[in-house]
Write a protein that holds these residues in place. Structure first.
Motif, PDB file in Angstrom:
ATOM      1  N   ASN A  45       0.826  -1.203   0.000  1.00 15.24           N
ATOM      2  CA  ASN A  45       0.000   0.000   0.000  1.00 15.24           C
ATOM      3  C   ASN A  45       0.857   1.248   0.000  1.00 15.24           C
ATOM      4  N   LEU A  46       0.452   2.224  -0.810  1.00 15.67           N
ATOM      5  CA  LEU A  46       1.031   3.567  -0.807  1.00 15.67           C
ATOM      6  C   LEU A  46      -0.112   4.540  -1.024  1.00 15.67           C
ATOM      7  N   GLY A  47      -0.511   5.239   0.026  1.00 16.59           N
ATOM      8  CA  GLY A  47      -1.642   6.155  -0.080  1.00 16.59           C
ATOM      9  C   GLY A  47      -2.896   5.405  -0.480  1.00 16.59           C
ATOM     10  N   GLN A  48      -3.501   5.793  -1.603  1.00 17.42           N
ATOM     11  CA  GLN A  48      -4.713   5.140  -2.098  1.00 17.42           C
ATOM     12  C   GLN A  48      -4.390   3.969  -3.029  1.00 17.42           C
ATOM     13  N   LYS A  49      -3.120   3.741  -3.308  1.00 14.86           N
ATOM     14  CA  LYS A  49      -2.711   2.710  -4.259  1.00 14.86           C
ATOM     15  C   LYS A  49      -2.410   1.394  -3.549  1.00 14.86           C
ATOM     16  N   LEU A  50      -2.805   0.306  -4.193  1.00 11.62           N
ATOM     17  CA  LEU A  50      -2.502  -1.036  -3.718  1.00 11.62           C
ATOM     18  C   LEU A  50      -1.827  -1.799  -4.846  1.00 11.62           C
ATOM     19  N   PHE A  51      -0.837  -2.590  -4.482  1.00 12.54           N
ATOM     20  CA  PHE A  51      -0.172  -3.468  -5.436  1.00 12.54           C
ATOM     21  C   PHE A  51      -0.172  -4.868  -4.840  1.00 12.54           C
TER      22      PHE A  51
END
Length: 110
Positions: A45-51
């Motif tokens: 997770n980075l902010g609103q981003k998911l990988f």
């Protein structure tokens, strides 16, 4: 071994619920992932981003198991509370292309 990377986006204010759901993932959901042959599954997770990243020996078989699983279907439905769904298409995940991999030993084909 097939390596898969997927991009997701969290809805505003949904991070805490998403993280909590994964801290308390259902034991039956873990069983489905194992039955589907999914290994080394991780979500970043980075902010609103998911990988998300996972590996599997047979992606076709993995997708068949997931598609037939009631538990997986219920989990995916619950995740819709947390992840952005593109209007008009219903898309909520975007598969990514692997462009570089370094095993640290001999070269392995991508």
């Amino acid at each position: 071994m097939k390596r898969t990377g997927i991009y997701f986006q969290l809805k505003d204010g949904a991070r805490e619920g998403y993280v909590e759901a994964h801290k308390n993932i259902w034991p039956q959901m873990r069983e489905v992932l194992n039955e589907a042959g999914i290994q080394n599954y991780s979500i970043w997770n980075l902010g609103q981003k998911l990988f998300a990243y996972y590996e599997t020996e047979d992606e076709e078989q993995t997708q068949k198991v997931l598609a037939c699983s009631e538990v997986y279907g219920r989990w995916r439905d619950m995740m819709e509370e947390f992840v952005y769904i593109e209007e008009g298409t219903g898309t909520k995940e975007w598969p990514m292309e692997l462009v570089f991999y370094n095993q640290g030993k001999e070269r392995e084909d991508l």
